[in-house]
Design an enzyme around this catalytic site. Structure first.
Site, PDB file in Angstrom:
ATOM      1  CB  CYS A  61     -40.618 -19.644 -25.471  1.00 23.80           C
ATOM      2  SG  CYS A  61     -38.471 -19.047 -24.034  1.00 23.80           S
TER       3      CYS A  61
ATOM      4  CB  CYS B 258     -40.745 -14.072 -22.869  1.00 23.96           C
ATOM      5  SG  CYS B 258     -40.210 -13.915 -21.456  1.00 23.96           S
TER       6      CYS B 258
ATOM      7  CG  HIS C  75     -35.327 -12.114 -22.306  1.00 25.17           C
ATOM      8  ND1 HIS C  75     -36.507 -10.943 -23.632  1.00 25.17           N
ATOM      9  CD2 HIS C  75     -35.714 -13.083 -21.806  1.00 25.17           C
ATOM     10  CE1 HIS C  75     -37.282 -12.484 -22.511  1.00 25.17           C
ATOM     11  NE2 HIS C  75     -37.206 -12.830 -22.505  1.00 25.17           N
TER      12      HIS C  75
END
EC number: 2.3.1.16
Length: 390
Positions: A376, A89, A346
């Site tokens: 994260c 990510c 996201h």
């Protein structure tokens, strides 16, 4: 050592899975963002020395070096090289770090760092779900299995572990999710995203054309009671789909230069990259690394959390920023002031430069000085970036 400056930052509006951006090839989305960065700076395309692109699911339309394909889909000349980065990510946040390191070292003067992810056209987990002969191709090797026996690394499990470890209740996380939508609604209605969004042309069901420029994931009718009624992901847990980030299509990017690059382009910087940190942590709880990462970054930068005016902490799950706030003793009023991934989406590898785009524009709009971004990342990783508005 030279400084690294952000001179342009832009992103597409997020698209829901199967939504308004479903017909956009990921390379073309990335190409549009690249072209926008060049347009905003008036840069001679020949001055761009590298394009570094974060992308998580590098398969199918995002395979074969998506960064290079985005360059070929843009107006940049063929002479501009490109490479793809996967730090899960945090992929495009890492792309930003690599770009900043390149210009700070003097090896390059002008670099584009970007992120691309079409979660509609390249579904999440596709690279590890492709069929392999004789059982080969599983990411967990025999040595990893020996070190972490009978454990499947899972972000969903990690989100629940975070909630349990830090005593976060379902009600708290539901309220966090509701507030994310309320902040995103307010920012959209106030036009705070207008400057950062690159509109993309889309075809409507009736065949007419429109411009996609509003994040599709925002629930403008968000209701706390409705959020509270969403089913738990795990019985006895605290996380629901409503308090988790939304699957999203999108692209984002920033242009990074040093002092020589500033002179060559003749532009004013938006922000200076003040500090960069990356850390590793427990891959089982997985999502906790932004906490020690932020502590390390602040210490190395000689700063305290009180020195930071705005924070962007990715809302992969509500338990992550909620736990981060608790441990850091940070001011909730400074966190994700225009909403986050729960409301805005996201787009995995695109989220790093997406959050940075929102952060530098928010610092500008609010006339604040320092901003901190962290997220994260799969495998128990976290990037932390501190910027100073100029």
């Amino acid at each position: 050592m030279a400084e690294a400056y952000i001179v342009a930052a832009a992103r597409t509006a997020g698209g829901r899975k199967g939504g308004k951006l479903k017909d956009w090839h990921p390379a073309d989305m990335g190409g549009k963002v690249i072209d926008e960065l060049v347009k905003r700076t008036g840069a001679d395309p020949e001055l761009i020395e590298d394009v570094i692109v974060g992308c998580v699911d590098q398969a199918g339309e995002q395979g074969m070096n998506i960064a290079r394909n985005a360059v070929l889909a843009s107006g940049l000349p063929e002479s501009v090289p490109a490479t793809s980065v996967d730090r899960q990510c945090g992929s495009s946040q890492q792309a930003l770090h690599f770009g900043a390191q390149a210009v700070m070292s003097g090896a390059m003067d002008v670099v584009i760092a970007a992120g691309i992810e079409s979660m509609t056209r390249v579904p999440m987990g596709m690279p590890i779900s492709l069929p392999f002969k004789n059982g080969f191709g599983i990411y967990k090797s025999p040595n990893i299995e020996e070190r972490y026996p009978n454990i499947q690394f899972s972000q969903f499990a990690g989100a629940e572990m975070m909630a349990k470890k830090y005593g976060l209740t379902k009600d708290q996380l539901d309220e966090f999710a509701y507030n994310s939508h309320q902040k995103a609604i307010a920012a959209t209605q106030a036009g705070l995203f207008d400057e950062e969004i690159v509109p993309l042309e889309i075809a409507l069901e009736d065949g007419s054309k429109d411009m996609h420029k509003v994040d599709e994931g925002i629930r403008f009718d968000a209701n706390l009671e409705a959020i509270k009624n969403v089913k738990l992901l795990v019985e006895g847990g605290a996380i629901t789909a409503a308090s988790s980030s939304q699957i999203c299509d999108g692209a984002s990017g920033v242009m990074i230069v040093n002092e020589k690059g500033l002179k060559a382009l003749g532009v004013e910087p938006l922000a200076r990259i003040h500090h960069m940190t990356v850390v590793g942590g427990d891959p089982v709880i997985m999502l906790e690394a932004p906490i020690p990462g932020t502590e390390k970054a602040l210490k190395k930068a000689g700063m305290k959390i009180e020195d930071i005016d705005l924070y962007e902490v990715n809302e992969a799950f509500a338990s992550v920023p909620a736990a981060w706030l608790q441990v850091l003793g940070a001011d909730p009023a400074r966190l994700n002031v225009n909403g986050g991934a729960i409301s805005l989406g996201h787009p995995l590898g695109a989220s790093g430069t997406k959050l940075m785009t929102t952060l530098v524009h928010a610092l500008k709009n609010k006339k604040k000085r320092y901003g901190l971004q962290t997220m994260c990342e799969g495998g128990g990783l976290a990037n932390v970036t501190i910027v100073e508005r100029l």
